[in-house]
Write a protein that holds these residues in place. Structure first.
Motif, mmCIF file in Angstrom:
data_model
loop_
_atom_site.group_PDB
_atom_site.id
_atom_site.type_symbol
_atom_site.label_atom_id
_atom_site.label_comp_id
_atom_site.label_asym_id
_atom_site.label_seq_id
_atom_site.Cartn_x
_atom_site.Cartn_y
_atom_site.Cartn_z
ATOM 1 N N UNK A 441 0.831 -1.211 0.000
ATOM 2 C CA UNK A 441 0.000 0.000 0.000
ATOM 3 C C UNK A 441 0.862 1.257 0.000
ATOM 4 N N UNK A 442 2.025 1.198 0.684
ATOM 5 C CA UNK A 442 2.910 2.371 0.698
ATOM 6 C C UNK A 442 3.464 2.687 -0.687
ATOM 7 N N UNK A 443 3.537 1.689 -1.551
ATOM 8 C CA UNK A 443 4.000 1.917 -2.923
ATOM 9 C C UNK A 443 2.856 2.298 -3.857
ATOM 10 N N UNK A 444 1.616 2.236 -3.365
ATOM 11 C CA UNK A 444 0.472 2.624 -4.183
ATOM 12 C C UNK A 444 0.210 1.689 -5.343
ATOM 13 N N UNK A 445 0.597 0.423 -5.217
ATOM 14 C CA UNK A 445 0.407 -0.510 -6.329
ATOM 15 C C UNK A 445 -0.235 -1.821 -5.878
ATOM 16 N N UNK A 466 -1.585 5.714 -12.913
ATOM 17 C CA UNK A 466 -1.458 7.114 -13.356
ATOM 18 C C UNK A 466 -1.040 8.021 -12.205
ATOM 19 N N UNK A 467 -1.405 7.664 -10.989
ATOM 20 C CA UNK A 467 -1.096 8.494 -9.819
ATOM 21 C C UNK A 467 0.314 8.242 -9.279
ATOM 22 N N UNK A 468 1.060 7.323 -9.851
ATOM 23 C CA UNK A 468 2.404 7.043 -9.342
ATOM 24 C C UNK A 468 3.299 8.271 -9.499
ATOM 25 N N UNK A 469 4.133 8.477 -8.488
ATOM 26 C CA UNK A 469 5.083 9.594 -8.507
ATOM 27 C C UNK A 469 6.503 9.046 -8.489
ATOM 28 N N UNK A 537 9.064 2.091 -18.637
ATOM 29 C CA UNK A 537 9.495 2.236 -17.250
ATOM 30 C C UNK A 537 10.054 0.904 -16.759
ATOM 31 N N UNK A 538 11.060 0.967 -15.905
ATOM 32 C CA UNK A 538 11.670 -0.254 -15.377
ATOM 33 C C UNK A 538 10.707 -0.992 -14.462
ATOM 34 N N UNK A 539 10.858 -2.302 -14.439
ATOM 35 C CA UNK A 539 10.111 -3.162 -13.528
ATOM 36 C C UNK A 539 10.992 -4.322 -13.134
ATOM 37 N N UNK A 540 10.807 -5.458 -13.818
ATOM 38 C CA UNK A 540 11.664 -6.627 -13.633
ATOM 39 C C UNK A 540 12.743 -6.602 -14.710
ATOM 40 N N UNK A 580 7.076 0.803 -9.713
ATOM 41 C CA UNK A 580 6.062 1.734 -10.232
ATOM 42 C C UNK A 580 5.393 1.243 -11.512
ATOM 43 N N UNK A 581 6.020 0.325 -12.234
ATOM 44 C CA UNK A 581 5.424 -0.171 -13.469
ATOM 45 C C UNK A 581 4.535 -1.386 -13.279
#
Length: 586
Positions: A441-445, A466-469, A537-540, A580-581
């Motif tokens: 939840x702290x990462x918003x994902x 879309x709300x990720x910062x 955007x980076x992820x894995x 974030x991705x």
């Protein structure tokens, strides 16, 4: 009065014209430049059992007895290299060659050998192939040797004692001066110096030792000033290189199992050859006749006495393995980004934050410095692998299925292993460098309460992305691109993102640009993921060892098994770079 003297008599070479013998250093085991790699001979792996009695040939030709000058009488490994004593034939051609050697006008030597075991390596940026087990078969006279330091040996100097009376001193001095002058002229001829140079040394009454030192200095000066005229032989394509032969014959063997494969022109001479046919061809190139041999004997001899045959089979296995590897279902892999690692140390990947916001600069005002935040995640490569065996019976039977099916399954298994590692990374939800799990939840994902993929739940995921910062707290606008689900949720996911012909505006489903990805390794039926394009955007991230993407193979003739062993090795690693991705529901 009697004077005791010792006259210095040089023995220029080890040539014995009466016995028709000469000693030589056949190889110093120096590096040899081949097409695309450096070849090295390991002296500890030399098998000289067939070298005594081996033929001495003219330029590696063995078409008839006219090509043979003599035989090797003795051989041994010495500190300076591979020493041999050569016995020349009594015919006019062989005697002429021996005379040229005595004059110093014929100096090139080259050994012929077969390799049973190669070791691949790298020397800086250069590829190296070291023959760890090899058998010397013949020695040839050549114009330009691969080993420039191979040479016919220079014999020792000896001194004979003489006794002279005072009355003969003048006569002896004159005779000695004549001998020295003759030796000086011989030194000049051997060193390739002019007659004028020899005359200068004689006029100065130089001793033989002084003339020899002067000749050495003259040769050094000439070498330094004429380096651009040194003859060099550069091989652009070596058609006898085992790697080249293996690639062409391996392609032809692969094409027999896959008729749709279009053979390249260099591989066509090997087309339609069976496995026993290829073994006989390898023996022929090694100078071994396969006439009269049973098929199983041909296979065994080719495996253990040539380097070509195991390489050909290995090339075919490698092609089948890559084909199965590339055809396997990719699962999560399209959702991750591929890169390389130079070694097995922890790989640190930096995530840069967004650029600083621009600020108004008043008239005459000062521009302020800005910074870009960064964070780093780490992971490392590990080595995975197995050994598979190809039986001698399958080779004798020309059983292509043993190559196609086993290798293809190994390729599929390698791809499945990689996909499994990536799925494990997703489902394990590890902690990142900030101490918080990827999905949190702290990462918003993360939406902890599971809801099946619908327009409502997918819309909530899209809003959250879309709300990720970024690291600096600014919006970065992450766009969903994939919907990753287990097989149980595939139908609901496809219905949600399917494009429909709407009759009313409220019936339009706005997720037609999202692709559904199904991975059967996802076992939790109450979890699904929305993923951004890894190019955005980076992820894995997953990585292979630099220069070795995907599974790699090595081959050798089997000892514990009756046939050939193939080692499949995979240097692979994966890790999270940024959360974030990715978004998870459930």
């Amino acid at each position: 009065m009697t004077i005791h003297l010792r006259a210095l008599s040089p023995q220029p070479t080890t040539v014995d014209l009466e016995a028709r013998t000469v000693e030589a250093i056949a190889s110093t085991f120096a590096d040899v430049q081949r097409a695309g790699y450096i070849e090295r001979l390991n002296p500890k792996g030399a098998d000289l059992s067939r070298f005594v009695g081996a033929p001495v040939l003219d330029g590696h030709r063995s078409g008839s007895t006219r090509d043979q000058f003599g035989v090797i009488e003795a051989t041994e490994l010495r500190p300076e290299g591979l020493w041999v004593r050569i016995k020349f034939r009594s015919n006019d051609t062989a005697r002429a060659v021996l005379a040229d050697i005595a004059e110093g006008t014929l100096r090139g030597l080259s050994i012929g050998y077969t390799v049973a075991e190669w070791k691949e390596g790298r020397d800086g940026n250069r590829r190296t192939r070291t023959a760890n087990q090899w058998t010397a078969l013949e020695l040839s006279m050549v114009s330009i040797p691969a080993d420039r330091d191979a040479h016919f040996r220079t014999g020792a100097l000896h001194m004979e004692q003489d006794e002279q009376t005072v009355e003969r001193q003048t006569e002896t001095a004159q005779a000695t001066r004549a001998q020295i002058n003759a030796e000086i002229r011989q030194i000049a001829e051997t060193a390739g110096l002019t007659r004028a140079w020899a005359d200068e040394q004689i006029d100065a009454e130089a001793t033989a030792d002084a003339a020899r030192r002067a000749a050495f200095e003259a040769m050094q000066t000439r070498s330094a000033s004429a380096t651009t005229r040194t003859q060099r032989a550069e091989i652009t394509v070596d058609h006898t290189d085992p790697a080249v032969i293996a690639e062409r014959a391996g392609e032809a063997l692969f094409a027999r199992s896959h008729p749709d494969h279009e053979l390249s022109a260099p591989a066509r001479p090997f087309a339609h050859m069976s496995i026993p046919d290829l073994a006989r061809d390898c023996l022929r190139r090694a100078g071994i006749t396969g006439a009269g041999m049973a098929t199983e004997t041909v296979i065994t001899r080719a495996l253990h006495t040539t380097s070509d045959f195991p390489l050909i089979l290995g090339d075919t296995v490698g092609r089948e393995l890559r084909r199965g590897y590339q055809a396997a279902q990719s699962g999560v892999r399209p959702l991750a980004r591929q890169t390389t690692a130079r070694d097995f140390r922890a790989k640190r990947s930096l995530t840069l934050g967004e650029g600083p916001m621009l600020e108004k600069v008043n008239e005459g005002g000062e521009f302020k410095h800005g910074t870009i935040d960064e964070s780093g995640e780490t992971y490392s490569l590990a080595t995975f692998g197995r050994i598979l065996s190809l039986s001698r019976q399958a080779m004798v039977n020309d059983d292509l299925g043993a190559f196609t099916q086993i290798a293809a399954r190994m390729g599929t298994a390698a791809a499945s292993f990689e996909a499994g590692e990536l799925v494990k990374l997703v489902t394990s939800n590890p902690a990142m460098s900030d101490g918080t799990a990827v999905f949190h939840a702290d990462h918003g994902n993360l939406e902890a309460a599971f809801a099946a993929p619908t327009a409502t739940s997918l819309s909530a995921a899209r809003v959250a992305m879309w709300r990720q910062t970024g690291l600096s707290g600014q919006l970065i606008g992450v766009t969903p691109r994939f919907l990753l689900v287990p097989p149980e949720l595939q139908t609901a996911a496809e219905q949600t993102v399917a494009e429909i012909m709407a009759t009313k505006a409220e019936d339009v489903v706005p997720f037609a640009n999202i692709d559904v990805v199904v991975d059967p390794r996802l076992t939790d039926v109450e979890q699904w993921y929305v993923v951004a394009d890894p190019a955005q955007i980076d992820g894995i991230e997953y990585a292979y060892l630099e220069g070795a993407p995907g599974p790699q193979i090595e081959t050798r003739a089997g000892f514990e098994v009756d046939g050939m062993q193939v080692k499949v090795r995979l240097d692979f690693g994966c890790g999270w770079i940024d959360y974030r991705g990715w978004y998870r529901n459930g």
